[in-house]
Design a protein around this motif. Structure first.
Motif, PDB file in Angstrom:
ATOM      1  N   ASP A  56      -4.511  -2.867  -7.125  1.00 59.99           N
ATOM      2  CA  ASP A  56      -4.977  -1.885  -8.110  1.00 59.99           C
ATOM      3  C   ASP A  56      -4.178  -0.592  -8.003  1.00 59.99           C
ATOM      4  O   ASP A  56      -3.960   0.097  -9.015  1.00 59.99           O
ATOM      5  CB  ASP A  56      -6.464  -1.589  -7.915  1.00 59.99           C
ATOM      6  CG  ASP A  56      -7.358  -2.752  -8.316  1.00 59.99           C
ATOM      7  OD1 ASP A  56      -6.875  -3.674  -9.006  1.00 59.99           O
ATOM      8  OD2 ASP A  56      -8.549  -2.747  -7.915  1.00 59.99           O
ATOM      9  N   ALA A  57      -3.735  -0.255  -6.781  1.00 62.44           N
ATOM     10  CA  ALA A  57      -2.967   0.977  -6.578  1.00 62.44           C
ATOM     11  C   ALA A  57      -1.532   0.854  -7.080  1.00 62.44           C
ATOM     12  O   ALA A  57      -0.845   1.862  -7.244  1.00 62.44           O
ATOM     13  CB  ALA A  57      -2.961   1.348  -5.095  1.00 62.44           C
ATOM     14  N   GLY A  58      -1.078  -0.394  -7.293  1.00 66.24           N
ATOM     15  CA  GLY A  58       0.271  -0.594  -7.807  1.00 66.24           C
ATOM     16  C   GLY A  58       1.180  -1.442  -6.943  1.00 66.24           C
ATOM     17  O   GLY A  58       2.290  -1.792  -7.355  1.00 66.24           O
ATOM     18  N   TYR A  59       0.751  -1.772  -5.724  1.00 68.12           N
ATOM     19  CA  TYR A  59       1.568  -2.635  -4.863  1.00 68.12           C
ATOM     20  C   TYR A  59       1.726  -4.001  -5.520  1.00 68.12           C
ATOM     21  O   TYR A  59       0.784  -4.541  -6.094  1.00 68.12           O
ATOM     22  CB  TYR A  59       0.905  -2.841  -3.503  1.00 68.12           C
ATOM     23  CG  TYR A  59       0.786  -1.621  -2.630  1.00 68.12           C
ATOM     24  CD1 TYR A  59       1.740  -1.338  -1.658  1.00 68.12           C
ATOM     25  CD2 TYR A  59      -0.299  -0.754  -2.750  1.00 68.12           C
ATOM     26  CE1 TYR A  59       1.611  -0.230  -0.836  1.00 68.12           C
ATOM     27  CE2 TYR A  59      -0.434   0.355  -1.945  1.00 68.12           C
ATOM     28  CZ  TYR A  59       0.526   0.613  -0.982  1.00 68.12           C
ATOM     29  OH  TYR A  59       0.398   1.725  -0.179  1.00 68.12           O
ATOM     30  N   ARG A  60       2.922  -4.563  -5.392  1.00 66.39           N
ATOM     31  CA  ARG A  60       3.165  -5.909  -5.891  1.00 66.39           C
ATOM     32  C   ARG A  60       3.820  -6.771  -4.814  1.00 66.39           C
ATOM     33  O   ARG A  60       4.434  -7.797  -5.106  1.00 66.39           O
ATOM     34  CB  ARG A  60       4.069  -5.852  -7.141  1.00 66.39           C
ATOM     35  CG  ARG A  60       3.389  -5.180  -8.339  1.00 66.39           C
ATOM     36  CD  ARG A  60       2.191  -5.964  -8.829  1.00 66.39           C
ATOM     37  NE  ARG A  60       1.528  -5.349  -9.973  1.00 66.39           N
ATOM     38  CZ  ARG A  60       0.471  -4.530  -9.883  1.00 66.39           C
ATOM     39  NH1 ARG A  60      -0.028  -4.229  -8.681  1.00 66.39           N
ATOM     40  NH2 ARG A  60      -0.088  -4.017 -10.955  1.00 66.39           N
ATOM     41  N   HIS A  61       3.668  -6.361  -3.565  1.00 69.19           N
ATOM     42  CA  HIS A  61       4.264  -7.054  -2.420  1.00 69.19           C
ATOM     43  C   HIS A  61       3.206  -7.044  -1.322  1.00 69.19           C
ATOM     44  O   HIS A  61       2.797  -5.985  -0.844  1.00 69.19           O
ATOM     45  CB  HIS A  61       5.532  -6.297  -2.001  1.00 69.19           C
ATOM     46  CG  HIS A  61       6.121  -6.718  -0.690  1.00 69.19           C
ATOM     47  ND1 HIS A  61       7.196  -6.062  -0.138  1.00 69.19           N
ATOM     48  CD2 HIS A  61       5.814  -7.707   0.179  1.00 69.19           C
ATOM     49  CE1 HIS A  61       7.517  -6.610   1.016  1.00 69.19           C
ATOM     50  NE2 HIS A  61       6.689  -7.617   1.226  1.00 69.19           N
ATOM     51  N   ILE A  62       2.741  -8.230  -0.940  1.00 66.25           N
ATOM     52  CA  ILE A  62       1.677  -8.389   0.047  1.00 66.25           C
ATOM     53  C   ILE A  62       2.233  -9.166   1.238  1.00 66.25           C
ATOM     54  O   ILE A  62       2.813 -10.238   1.071  1.00 66.25           O
ATOM     55  CB  ILE A  62       0.483  -9.157  -0.558  1.00 66.25           C
ATOM     56  CG1 ILE A  62      -0.043  -8.448  -1.820  1.00 66.25           C
ATOM     57  CG2 ILE A  62      -0.616  -9.340   0.476  1.00 66.25           C
ATOM     58  CD1 ILE A  62      -0.565  -7.053  -1.601  1.00 66.25           C
TER      59      ILE A  62
END
Length: 277
Positions: A39-45
Motif C-alpha cells: 500500500d505504501a508503494g513497495y513493489r519488491h518483497i
C-alpha cells in the motif's frame, strides 16, 4: 507516490531498487505488514524459508490489490536444503508456501562452505531457471572465492549478491568485485540494525540538512551508490517513511561523509567465510 527506480540484472530482467525486507517478522504479522508495504508503494518483497513467514507473505500477495506481475518476489534456499535434489525440492516447497507458480529471484542464503554443496546448489538454480520456476538467480553471503568458483564451474554469473552492507561496513572491496563481474549488490541490514548508526552525528547532521530522518538518509545513500536495498520495519509509519527515502537527494559531499564512516570492525552479522550453520 515516489517513482520506483529499477536496476537491470545481467540476464536482462529488472528489480525495484528499494524493497521491503521480512527478516525477523513473525508469520502471523507478515500478511499485515506486507500489505502495508504494498500500500505504501513497495513493489519488491524479500523473504526466505528460514524467516518462517513465506505463508504469511503469500496470503498478502493473494489478497493484494496490486497485480502479481507488478510485484517482485525474492525468497532464499536455506543451508540445510543445499545439494542438487534438495534444492529443487526446497524451491517447490517455497513456491507452495508462497502460493506462487514462480518467483522473480531465488538466492542461495549462505555459501555454507563447510557443507561443500554450494556448486551443486547453484547448478540446481540454473535448472530451476530453465524450468521457469525462477526468473532470476543469485546468491547471498558468499566470500569472493566461492562467488568466483560457481561462475567458473558453471559459466553462469549470479544476477545479484545480497550481503551485509551499511555505512559502518560499506563492503567497498566486494562491491568492486561485483562491478567487475557484472553482479548487482544488494544490502541486508542496510540501516546497521539502527541504534548507533542512526544517531551518528554525521548521519543526523545530513538528515537535518535535508529535513529527512536518519534512516531516510542512510537508505538514500544506498540508492545513490546503486545498491538494491531492503529495509525492514513492522511499524506502519516507518514502512511509509522508509519508502519516502526515494525523495531524498544527497549531494557528493553527503555521500563522501557517509562513506568515511566505514570501519574494520563494522560487521554486525556472521562472517560468511567462517560460519558453520
Amino acid at each position: 507516490m515516489a517513482q520506483q527506480p529499477l536496476k537491470t540484472f545481467n540476464d536482462g530482467h529488472t528489480i525495484p531498487q528499494l524493497g521491503y525486507g521480512l527478516w525477523q517478522v513473525e508469520n502471523d504479522r507478515a500478511e499485515e505488514v506486507t500489505q502495508l508495504a504494498l500500500d505504501a508503494g513497495y513493489r519488491h518483497i524479500d523473504t526466505a524459508k528460514i524467516y518462517g513467514n513465506e505463508t504469511g507473505v503469500g496470503r498478502a500477495l493473494a489478497s493484494s490489490h496490486v497485480a502479481r506481475e507488478d510485484i517482485f518476489v525474492t525468497t532464499k534456499i536455506w543451508n540445510d536444503d543445499q545439494g542438487y535434489d534438495q534444492t529443487l525440492r526446497a524451491c517447490e516447497e517455497s513456491l507452495e508456501r508462497l502460493g506462487l507458480k514462480s518467483v522473480d529471484l531465488l538466492l542461495i542464503h549462505w555459501a555454507s562452505i563447510h557443507r561443500e554443496k554450494y556448486v551443486q546448489t547453484w547448478e540446481a538454480f540454473i535448472e530451476l531457471r530453465r524450468r521457469g520456476l525462477v526468473r532470476s538467480i543469485g546468491v547471498s553471503n558468499f566470500p569472493e572465492q566461492q562467488l568466483r568458483e560457481i561462475i567458473e564451474v558453471t559459466g553462469v554469473t549470479p544476477a545479484i549478491h545480497q550481503i551485509e552492507l551499511h555505512p559502518y561496513f560499506s563492503q567497498e572491496k566486494l562491491r568492486a568485485v561485483h562491478q567487475e563481474l557484472g553482479i548487482l549488490t544488494e544490502a541486508w541490514s542496510p540501516l546497521g540494525q539502527g541504534g548507533q548508526l542512526l544517531s551518528d552525528p554525521v548521519i543526523t547532521e545530513i538528515a537535518q540538512k535535508h529535513q529527512a530522518t536518519p534512516a531516510q538518509v542512510v537508505i538514500a545513500w544506498h540508492l545513490a551508490l546503486g545498491n538494491v536495498v531492503i529495509p525492514k520495519s513492522v511499524t506502519p509509519e516507518r514502512i511509509v517513511s522508509n519508502f519516502e527515502s526515494l525523495q531524498v537527494r544527497l549531494d557528493d559531499a553527503d555521500i563522501e561523509a557517509i562513506n568515511s564512516l566505514t570501519r574494520a570492525d563494522g560487521r554486525i552479522g556472521p562472517d560468511p567465510s567462517h560460519i558453520e550453520f
